[in-house]
Design a protein around this motif. Structure first.
Motif: not given
Length: 345
Positions: A233-257
């Motif tokens: 929808r937004f093309s060049k108007g929207l960007y996402l950067e994800v930097k997550v340490n793998p050690q936290w990948q199995n930790y949990q949070l409420p869905p759709m947070t």
């Protein structure tokens, strides 16, 4: 002990009470006039008879006045019944003494101490009442507490389900609005890709949203799929950067947070190729996930701190009795920190 399942108490209780009474009141007072075995049998039978009598009264009263709310009525009724019950118990003791224990001895009716036996009966009644009533009270107290916990848990599940059901149509409504915009501009190929992505995302949404908690890795996978819809929808108007340490990948949070936070950022900020919005998802110390974006509020945005998505996330964390979320902003960035939950082993 609402039902008469007290076999151990019925077997051992009178024996213990007879031992206490014998030691405390020095009941072996006959000095060899009455054979010891006869005195022993008389004492035990007397206590067992009193125990069975009191037990009968306790269960009769309990059936009429059940539960903790009727504790006062139950105790007062038992106290009132103590007097006729004592008359019966003492009467039986007198008859047993006169026609069996004292028979063929030099002891007479004058040696029967009715007043002492009355006091002893009151003592026995009080002990037996206290045992049964205290056991029943704490049993009912545990039941009430268990019911409260189950009710609270059911209420929690209902509130969480309510939050989930609010999110589902909200997400679908926004997605259909985006699809409508693509159709109006005759972007057929883009619209077809959007429909495919939407079906995949919504299938995952329906599955994951049935869970109270979900792993960060699965939430990130969903986030990438959802962001692809926004990117269409937004093309060049929207960007996402994800930097997550793998050690936290199995930790949990409420869905759709994460989805709600990203949606919240897009909803309240300008998004265009001239003013691109960059959303960053990164892990930080102490098992937190941080979602931030550059701040460029819409001119008509009058509710900077009461977003529906943020309220929903806060409510979920509160209902689950988890650590609260943190948020802060400055002139350039808006930041939300979400605590991650360590998975149960």
């Amino acid at each position: 002990m609402d039902s008469p399942d007290d076999r151990k108490l019925l077997l051992l209780g009178p024996l213990a009470l007879w031992t206490i009474s014998t030691i405390f009141f020095n009941l072996n007072m006959f000095n060899g006039v009455v054979p010891s075995f006869k005195f022993l049998i008389f004492g035990l039978l007397s206590v067992y008879f009193t125990w069975i009598l009191v037990r009968f009264l306790v269960f009769r009263v309990r059936r009429r006045f059940q539960g903790i709310p009727n504790t006062r009525k139950r105790i007062l009724t038992l106290i009132a019944l103590m007097f006729p019950g004592t008359v019966v118990a003492v009467g039986c003791r007198v008859i047993a003494l006169k026609y069996w224990v004292y028979k063929n001895t030099s002891l007479t009716d004058a040696d029967i101490d009715v007043l002492f036996m009355t006091g002893l009966s009151f003592f026995n009644f009080t002990i037996i009442y206290s045992l049964y009533e205290s056991h029943y009270f704490f049993q009912q107290w545990n039941i009430v507490n268990r019911q409260k916990e189950e009710l609270a848990r059911a209420n929690l599940e209902m509130q969480l389900d309510s939050l989930k059901n609010q999110v589902k149509p909200h997400f679908l409504f926004n997605s259909l609005n985006a699809l409508q915009a693509l159709v109006k501009t005759q972007q057929t190929q883009t619209a077809m890709k959007f429909i495919t992505d939407l079906s995949q995302v919504y299938r995952y949404l329906l599955q994951s949203n049935e869970q109270t908690l979900i792993s960060l890795q699965k939430e990130l996978d969903f986030m990438h799929a959802y962001f692809s819809l926004l990117k269409t929808r937004f093309s060049k108007g929207l960007y996402l950067e994800v930097k997550v340490n793998p050690q936290w990948q199995n930790y949990q949070l409420p869905p759709m947070t994460l989805q709600l936070l990203v949606e919240n950022a897009v909803k309240h900020n300008k998004v265009s190729s001239q003013n691109p919005l960059t959303i960053r998802i990164e892990s930080v110390e102490d098992a937190y996930i941080q979602v931030s974006n550059n701040l460029q509020r819409k001119n008509n945005d009058s509710l900077p701190t009461t977003k529906k998505g943020l309220v929903s996330i806060s409510a979920k964390y509160e209902l689950l009795q988890l650590s609260p979320i943190d948020l802060y902003e400055d002139s350039e960035n808006y930041v939300v920190r979400i605590p991650l939950i360590k998975p149960q082993e």
